[in-house]
Scaffold this motif. Structure first.
Motif, PDB file in Angstrom:
ATOM      1  N   LEU A  84      28.619  38.410  35.971  1.00 45.96           N
ATOM      2  CA  LEU A  84      30.072  38.486  35.806  1.00 45.96           C
ATOM      3  C   LEU A  84      30.794  37.476  36.697  1.00 45.96           C
ATOM      4  O   LEU A  84      31.815  36.910  36.303  1.00 45.96           O
ATOM      5  CB  LEU A  84      30.572  39.898  36.078  1.00 45.96           C
ATOM      6  CG  LEU A  84      30.126  40.968  35.070  1.00 45.96           C
ATOM      7  CD1 LEU A  84      30.610  42.345  35.493  1.00 45.96           C
ATOM      8  CD2 LEU A  84      30.608  40.629  33.677  1.00 45.96           C
ATOM      9  N   VAL A  85      30.260  37.232  37.896  1.00 47.42           N
ATOM     10  CA  VAL A  85      30.846  36.214  38.781  1.00 47.42           C
ATOM     11  C   VAL A  85      30.677  34.830  38.157  1.00 47.42           C
ATOM     12  O   VAL A  85      31.627  34.036  38.114  1.00 47.42           O
ATOM     13  CB  VAL A  85      30.211  36.277  40.188  1.00 47.42           C
ATOM     14  CG1 VAL A  85      30.592  35.063  41.024  1.00 47.42           C
ATOM     15  CG2 VAL A  85      30.635  37.563  40.889  1.00 47.42           C
ATOM     16  N   PHE A  86      29.468  34.523  37.672  1.00 48.12           N
ATOM     17  CA  PHE A  86      29.245  33.233  37.001  1.00 48.12           C
ATOM     18  C   PHE A  86      30.150  33.099  35.771  1.00 48.12           C
ATOM     19  O   PHE A  86      30.716  32.029  35.532  1.00 48.12           O
ATOM     20  CB  PHE A  86      27.781  33.079  36.571  1.00 48.12           C
ATOM     21  CG  PHE A  86      26.854  32.694  37.679  1.00 48.12           C
ATOM     22  CD1 PHE A  86      27.126  31.608  38.486  1.00 48.12           C
ATOM     23  CD2 PHE A  86      25.688  33.411  37.905  1.00 48.12           C
ATOM     24  CE1 PHE A  86      26.262  31.240  39.502  1.00 48.12           C
ATOM     25  CE2 PHE A  86      24.820  33.052  38.914  1.00 48.12           C
ATOM     26  CZ  PHE A  86      25.112  31.960  39.723  1.00 48.12           C
ATOM     27  N   LEU A  87      30.279  34.175  35.011  1.00 54.89           N
ATOM     28  CA  LEU A  87      31.139  34.165  33.832  1.00 54.89           C
ATOM     29  C   LEU A  87      32.589  33.898  34.229  1.00 54.89           C
ATOM     30  O   LEU A  87      33.279  33.080  33.612  1.00 54.89           O
ATOM     31  CB  LEU A  87      31.021  35.501  33.087  1.00 54.89           C
ATOM     32  CG  LEU A  87      31.939  35.697  31.887  1.00 54.89           C
ATOM     33  CD1 LEU A  87      31.537  34.761  30.757  1.00 54.89           C
ATOM     34  CD2 LEU A  87      31.902  37.133  31.434  1.00 54.89           C
ATOM     35  N   GLY A  88      33.068  34.585  35.254  1.00 52.18           N
ATOM     36  CA  GLY A  88      34.449  34.402  35.711  1.00 52.18           C
ATOM     37  C   GLY A  88      34.720  33.004  36.221  1.00 52.18           C
ATOM     38  O   GLY A  88      35.739  32.387  35.881  1.00 52.18           O
ATOM     39  N   VAL A  89      33.807  32.472  37.033  1.00 52.34           N
ATOM     40  CA  VAL A  89      33.975  31.102  37.550  1.00 52.34           C
ATOM     41  C   VAL A  89      33.948  30.101  36.405  1.00 52.34           C
ATOM     42  O   VAL A  89      34.785  29.195  36.333  1.00 52.34           O
ATOM     43  CB  VAL A  89      32.881  30.783  38.598  1.00 52.34           C
ATOM     44  CG1 VAL A  89      32.844  29.300  38.933  1.00 52.34           C
ATOM     45  CG2 VAL A  89      33.103  31.607  39.852  1.00 52.34           C
ATOM     46  N   GLY A  90      33.025  30.269  35.485  1.00 54.51           N
ATOM     47  CA  GLY A  90      32.947  29.361  34.331  1.00 54.51           C
ATOM     48  C   GLY A  90      34.190  29.429  33.473  1.00 54.51           C
ATOM     49  O   GLY A  90      34.699  28.395  33.030  1.00 54.51           O
ATOM     50  N   TYR A  91      34.691  30.630  33.257  1.00 55.06           N
ATOM     51  CA  TYR A  91      35.895  30.782  32.444  1.00 55.06           C
ATOM     52  C   TYR A  91      37.093  30.124  33.123  1.00 55.06           C
ATOM     53  O   TYR A  91      37.886  29.447  32.472  1.00 55.06           O
ATOM     54  CB  TYR A  91      36.180  32.258  32.174  1.00 55.06           C
ATOM     55  CG  TYR A  91      37.475  32.451  31.421  1.00 55.06           C
ATOM     56  CD1 TYR A  91      37.544  32.175  30.066  1.00 55.06           C
ATOM     57  CD2 TYR A  91      38.624  32.867  32.075  1.00 55.06           C
ATOM     58  CE1 TYR A  91      38.730  32.325  29.365  1.00 55.06           C
ATOM     59  CE2 TYR A  91      39.815  33.021  31.389  1.00 55.06           C
ATOM     60  CZ  TYR A  91      39.856  32.741  30.028  1.00 55.06           C
ATOM     61  OH  TYR A  91      41.028  32.882  29.360  1.00 55.06           O
ATOM     62  N   LEU A  92      37.251  30.333  34.428  1.00 47.70           N
ATOM     63  CA  LEU A  92      38.369  29.714  35.139  1.00 47.70           C
ATOM     64  C   LEU A  92      38.287  28.187  35.087  1.00 47.70           C
ATOM     65  O   LEU A  92      39.305  27.516  34.885  1.00 47.70           O
ATOM     66  CB  LEU A  92      38.423  30.205  36.585  1.00 47.70           C
ATOM     67  CG  LEU A  92      38.861  31.651  36.779  1.00 47.70           C
ATOM     68  CD1 LEU A  92      38.758  32.050  38.240  1.00 47.70           C
ATOM     69  CD2 LEU A  92      40.280  31.847  36.274  1.00 47.70           C
ATOM     70  N   LEU A  93      37.100  27.641  35.268  1.00 49.07           N
ATOM     71  CA  LEU A  93      36.938  26.184  35.183  1.00 49.07           C
ATOM     72  C   LEU A  93      37.210  25.679  33.769  1.00 49.07           C
ATOM     73  O   LEU A  93      37.819  24.620  33.584  1.00 49.07           O
ATOM     74  CB  LEU A  93      35.538  25.783  35.646  1.00 49.07           C
ATOM     75  CG  LEU A  93      35.261  25.961  37.135  1.00 49.07           C
ATOM     76  CD1 LEU A  93      33.798  25.674  37.435  1.00 49.07           C
ATOM     77  CD2 LEU A  93      36.181  25.092  37.964  1.00 49.07           C
ATOM     78  N   PHE A  94      36.765  26.428  32.773  1.00 50.95           N
ATOM     79  CA  PHE A  94      37.013  26.068  31.376  1.00 50.95           C
ATOM     80  C   PHE A  94      38.517  26.064  31.084  1.00 50.95           C
ATOM     81  O   PHE A  94      39.050  25.109  30.510  1.00 50.95           O
ATOM     82  CB  PHE A  94      36.282  27.072  30.475  1.00 50.95           C
ATOM     83  CG  PHE A  94      36.505  26.876  29.006  1.00 50.95           C
ATOM     84  CD1 PHE A  94      36.050  25.741  28.356  1.00 50.95           C
ATOM     85  CD2 PHE A  94      37.161  27.845  28.262  1.00 50.95           C
ATOM     86  CE1 PHE A  94      36.251  25.572  27.000  1.00 50.95           C
ATOM     87  CE2 PHE A  94      37.361  27.684  26.899  1.00 50.95           C
ATOM     88  CZ  PHE A  94      36.907  26.537  26.266  1.00 50.95           C
ATOM     89  N   ALA A  95      39.217  27.120  31.509  1.00 53.28           N
ATOM     90  CA  ALA A  95      40.660  27.211  31.275  1.00 53.28           C
ATOM     91  C   ALA A  95      41.407  26.109  32.026  1.00 53.28           C
ATOM     92  O   ALA A  95      42.338  25.500  31.489  1.00 53.28           O
ATOM     93  CB  ALA A  95      41.173  28.587  31.692  1.00 53.28           C
ATOM     94  N   LEU A  96      40.989  25.828  33.247  1.00 54.76           N
ATOM     95  CA  LEU A  96      41.618  24.763  34.029  1.00 54.76           C
ATOM     96  C   LEU A  96      41.403  23.404  33.368  1.00 54.76           C
ATOM     97  O   LEU A  96      42.336  22.592  33.272  1.00 54.76           O
ATOM     98  CB  LEU A  96      41.067  24.767  35.457  1.00 54.76           C
ATOM     99  CG  LEU A  96      41.625  23.706  36.397  1.00 54.76           C
ATOM    100  CD1 LEU A  96      43.103  23.954  36.645  1.00 54.76           C
ATOM    101  CD2 LEU A  96      40.861  23.716  37.704  1.00 54.76           C
ATOM    102  N   ALA A  97      40.199  23.149  32.894  1.00 58.86           N
ATOM    103  CA  ALA A  97      39.897  21.865  32.245  1.00 58.86           C
ATOM    104  C   ALA A  97      40.707  21.699  30.966  1.00 58.86           C
ATOM    105  O   ALA A  97      41.220  20.608  30.678  1.00 58.86           O
ATOM    106  CB  ALA A  97      38.402  21.769  31.965  1.00 58.86           C
TER     107      ALA A  97
END
Length: 190
Positions: A122-135
């Motif tokens: 869930l931490v990896f998912l959250g970090v990936g999602y935030l980076l995806f949304a930011l990009a």
């Protein structure tokens, strides 16, 4: 510009882009046409809007072509696809890493629903999602804000700029707290 329009009227806007309204239902069946139709629509809208601006003796005219913005929308779509693939690879790598840490195979990890309660996943998912949304936000700001304004302003002609030589400000000075304060409180359209 070969045609003369009565500036600032909605009927003139419709006359410039009526054919886009006819193509819109086709786009529901052929989604690759959407960036072409929407890009042309936005170009017609910008051209109409800018050509309708008047400040006393100053008027603006836009020479923006209908096809000028289509490439920007395709660039955004391309980047979203690339970023989606990177995000999918991030999720696969994260799942593999977390499954490796729990000493189970990847199939067992997903079959037992262990991944739904796995804090590291869930931490990896959250970090990936935030980076995806930011990009995606960066891509949109670069292409649909910065590059769009470069194209729009590059096609704008100012007529009668000499009429601004004698402009003077009148009225009360604005309070720094009141002017623009509400604009700084972005509440998402409410």
């Amino acid at each position: 510009m070969g045609r003369r329009y009565r500036r600032g009227r909605g009927s003139e806007f419709f006359k410039r882009g009526w054919w886009l309204w006819l193509l819109t239902p086709v786009a529901f069946y052929l989604p690759p046409l959407v960036p072409f139709i929407y890009g042309a629509y936005k170009a017609v809208e910008w051209q109409w809007w800018l050509s309708g601006i008047r400040f006393g003796g100053v008027r603006l005219e836009s020479t923006l072509k209908r096809s000028a913005l289509i490439g920007l929308y395709w660039k955004v779509i391309g980047w979203i696809v690339v970023l989606g693939l990177v995000f999918a690879a991030w999720l696969a790598l994260s799942a593999g890493l977390v499954a490796g840490m729990s000493a189970t195979s990847l199939e067992e990890f997903f079959a037992t629903q262990e991944f739904a309660g796995s804090i590291p996943f869930l931490v990896f998912l959250g970090v990936g999602y935030l980076l995806f949304a930011l990009a995606i936000n960066v891509v949109i700001r670069v292409y649909l804000m910065r590059d769009l304004w470069v194209k729009v302003l590059g096609s704008t002609i100012v007529h009668g700029i000499e009429a601004t030589a004698n402009v003077s400000a009148r009225g009360e000075l604005a309070n720094a707290l009141g002017e623009g304060f509400a604009d700084g409180l972005d509440v998402g359209g409410f």
